[in-house]
Design a protein around this motif. Structure first.
Motif, PDB file in Angstrom:
ATOM      1  N   ALA A  93     -15.316  10.938  72.265  1.00 18.74           N
ATOM      2  CA  ALA A  93     -14.911  12.113  71.474  1.00 18.74           C
ATOM      3  C   ALA A  93     -13.407  12.156  71.205  1.00 18.74           C
ATOM      4  O   ALA A  93     -12.970  12.648  70.172  1.00 18.74           O
ATOM      5  CB  ALA A  93     -15.355  13.388  72.176  1.00 18.74           C
ATOM      6  N   LYS A 246     -20.445  22.355  63.373  1.00 21.62           N
ATOM      7  CA  LYS A 246     -19.644  21.164  63.722  1.00 21.62           C
ATOM      8  C   LYS A 246     -18.299  21.184  63.003  1.00 21.62           C
ATOM      9  O   LYS A 246     -17.325  20.604  63.467  1.00 21.62           O
ATOM     10  CB  LYS A 246     -20.387  19.886  63.306  1.00 21.62           C
ATOM     11  N   ARG A 284      -9.048  15.865  62.073  1.00 22.53           N
ATOM     12  CA  ARG A 284     -10.115  15.123  62.733  1.00 22.53           C
ATOM     13  C   ARG A 284      -9.680  15.027  64.178  1.00 22.53           C
ATOM     14  O   ARG A 284      -8.658  14.425  64.476  1.00 22.53           O
ATOM     15  CB  ARG A 284     -10.211  13.744  62.073  1.00 22.53           C
ATOM     16  N   LYS A 285     -10.397  15.697  65.023  1.00 22.55           N
ATOM     17  CA  LYS A 285     -10.024  15.770  66.436  1.00 22.55           C
ATOM     18  C   LYS A 285      -8.548  16.158  66.582  1.00 22.55           C
ATOM     19  O   LYS A 285      -7.775  15.450  67.241  1.00 22.55           O
ATOM     20  CB  LYS A 285     -10.257  14.421  67.129  1.00 22.55           C
ATOM     21  N   PRO A 314     -15.132  16.905  63.796  1.00 26.13           N
ATOM     22  CA  PRO A 314     -15.212  16.013  64.950  1.00 26.13           C
ATOM     23  C   PRO A 314     -15.108  14.574  64.446  1.00 26.13           C
ATOM     24  O   PRO A 314     -15.020  14.352  63.237  1.00 26.13           O
ATOM     25  CB  PRO A 314     -16.608  16.294  65.499  1.00 26.13           C
ATOM     26  N   ASN A 315     -15.136  13.547  65.328  1.00 27.28           N
ATOM     27  CA  ASN A 315     -14.996  12.171  64.822  1.00 27.28           C
ATOM     28  C   ASN A 315     -16.344  11.509  64.524  1.00 27.28           C
ATOM     29  O   ASN A 315     -16.391  10.330  64.240  1.00 27.28           O
ATOM     30  CB  ASN A 315     -14.153  11.311  65.781  1.00 27.28           C
TER      31      ASN A 315
END
Ligand SMILES: Nc1ncnc2c1ncn2[C@@H]1O[C@H](COP(=O)(O)OP(=O)(O)OP(=O)(O)O)[C@@H](O)[C@H]1O
Ligand SMILES: [Mg+2]
Length: 489
Positions: A93, A246, A284-285, A314-315
């Motif tokens: 993650a 998400k 992204r993250k 998220p990735n």
């Protein structure tokens, strides 16, 4: 299933020299390339990342060093291999990587010699170099083991673990410059300053949360917060979850410039300026991919410049959001576009209100009272003109005071109305929007206050309640810009 053994095959391996030249043309610039190397350091759990460089004309070098977990020899060779990981592989993650290419493509975009020295937990450092001149000569995908020198080895040995990425022969930046070239040095430092601002923006969340410190030579990079979170007048909108929660959207309308000090206002504009930094901010993250882009939904326009919207990914949605190798492009899936657009429209509408600093906000706030501008737009024979609003209480008061010479006064108003320098204002506004002052900015407010007092007492004498009178005044141009003055009545 196809039985491939029944077919004749032929080897068509990529040709090393041309393939590497292609890698060089992926479209990085210095700041996006360095950011891509820093991604790797963050993924490796680094707490400190040091960017060092030394300007020596064509022999200038640049290094990105970290105290992350490092690599052993086998891992390093794998890391140096273009396409070291399959993009379809699931990633941890916190991993900021995706394609197994960044280290190579980012480096080759800037230099002809990439050396990586890495030290895995308490073991001896390992090192390998991609030398593009050697690849061109040998026409093979072969690394070289150059000795990095005592100085570098002792530096990495002082860390428990870590990785140094060193760029030599920076042909894309300094090839034609000499070490004693003052103009060249100045230009180089300017570029580096831009890099610093870029990193402060891209990694601001990591720096703010103290997960990572980035050192630019000896200076610590301070984060640049696009949303001015600590400013009380920043408007924060409720979060909107997408794709089953998400993805998270959150809109911000930054304060009108009158609410910020000059320094804050200048800082807030960001590396590319106010207009360029409006729009979606895709993370992204927590790593910023896009810093202000309407994703083809709207044009960037001056009056929307206070609208900034964070989008958190998220990735594991990289494919559906079409993340590119450089980590500087993201495209939302078609299915989300309408939702994103609807959300953005709300934020943009509010941003225009704040930008114009006009009565709309108050109009909503004070419900039934009507907003009274000083100027109104009129059409005459299909042409646009601006007239002074004779219903504005101060104007109507003045007209009634001069009942005898009323027509003279009206002629004066008419003269002003007919000669408003609209073309000049329009040109200046588009050339230098930020230096346009707001009404009564920077002057003594006595005149303003006396106008407010006059209108107030006239309302009271008409039997209007004090509260309502004040509300009506706050809904008039330009008194709406100075609500604090109402207390002094
Ligand atoms: N500073 C570092 N510390 C530890 N490992 C590293 C470091 N830099 C690179 N690596 C290793 O090398 C691999 C290849 O890095 P590279 O940047 O080429 O690809 P990636 O990060 O996997 O994907 P992307 O192409 O999206 O950046 C990484 O996956 C990681 O395992
Ligand atoms: Mg990477």
């Amino acid at each position: 299933m196809i039985d491939y053994t029944q077919f004749e095959t032929a080897s068509a391996e990529p040709e090393a020299v041309s393939m590497i030249e292609t890698f060089r043309a992926i479209g990085y610039n210095l700041e996006t390339a360095i950011a891509d190397i820093i991604d790797n350091s963050i993924s490796a759990g680094a707490k400190n990342i040091w960017i060092d460089f030394d300007y020596k004309g064509a022999s200038t070098w640049l290094a990105i060093k970290d105290d992350g977990h490092g690599m052993d020899n086998e891992e390093l060779i794998k890391a140096m291999r273009p396409g070291s990981k399959n993009p379809n592989e699931e990633r941890a993650a916190q991993d900021l990587g995706r394609f197994g290419l960044g280290l190579k493509t980012a480096s080759f975009s800037q230099c002809r010699k990439l050396t990586v020295i890495s030290k895995y937990k308490n073991s001896t450092p390992v090192y390998w170099t991609w030398d593009l001149d050697y690849v061109a000569e040998a026409r093979k995908w072969n690394l070289i083991k150059y000795d990095p020198g005592e100085d570098v080895l002792s530096q990495i040995n002082s860390l428990t673990s870590g990785t140094f990425v060193i760029w030599n022969n920076l042909d894309r930046i300094v090839q034609s410059l000499h070490s004693d070239d003052k103009v060249g040095l100045e230009k180089f430092l300017q570029i580096m300053d831009h890099v610093k601002r870029h990193l402060a923006m891209i990694f601001h969340r990591y720096i703010e949360s103290k997960k990572v410190k980035i050192w630019f030579q000896t200076r610590e990079v301070k984060p640049w917060d696009p949303f001015l979170m600590s400013e009380p007048s920043t408007q924060k909108f409720p979060e909107d979850p997408l794709q089953n929660g998400k993805v998270k959207l959150r809109g911000y309308v930054l304060p009108h410039k009158s609410k910020l000090t000059d320094t804050k206002f200048r800082e807030a504009e960001g590396p590319k300026g106010w207009n360029a930094h409006q729009g979606f901010y895709i993370y992204r993250k927590d790593r910023l991919l896009l810093a202000g882009d309407w994703l083809g939904m709207f044009r960037k326009e001056e009056h929307f410049k206070l609208a900034r919207i964070s989008v958190d990914l998220p990735n594991n949605l990289d494919a559906s959001w079409q993340i590119d190798i450089k980590k500087s492009v993201a495209r939302p899936p078609l299915i989300l576009r309408d939702q994103l657009k609807a959300y953005a429209s709300k934020i943009r509408a509010q941003a225009v209100d704040v930008y114009r600093h006009k009565g709309k906000v108050l109009q909503r706030k004070y419900g039934s009272t009507q907003y009274q501008p000083v100027w109104v737009e009129k059409l005459r024979h299909g042409k646009r003109f601006y007239e002074i609003n004779q219903e504005h209480p101060f104007v109507s008061h003045l007209l009634s005071q001069f009942s005898g010479k009323n027509s003279e006064l009206k002629k004066l108003l008419n003269l002003i109305e007919e000669t408003v320098p609209v073309p000049l204002i329009t040109i200046k506004e588009s050339e230098q929007p930020d230096i346009q002052g707001q009404p009564f900015e920077g002057v003594n407010h006595d005149a303003l206050l006396s106008m407010m007092k006059l209108i107030h007492s006239s309302y009271i004498s008409q039997g209007i309640q004090d509260d309502l009178a004040r509300t009506m005044i706050l809904n008039m141009e330009p008194f709406n810009l100075y609500p604090q003055l109402i207390e002094s009545i």
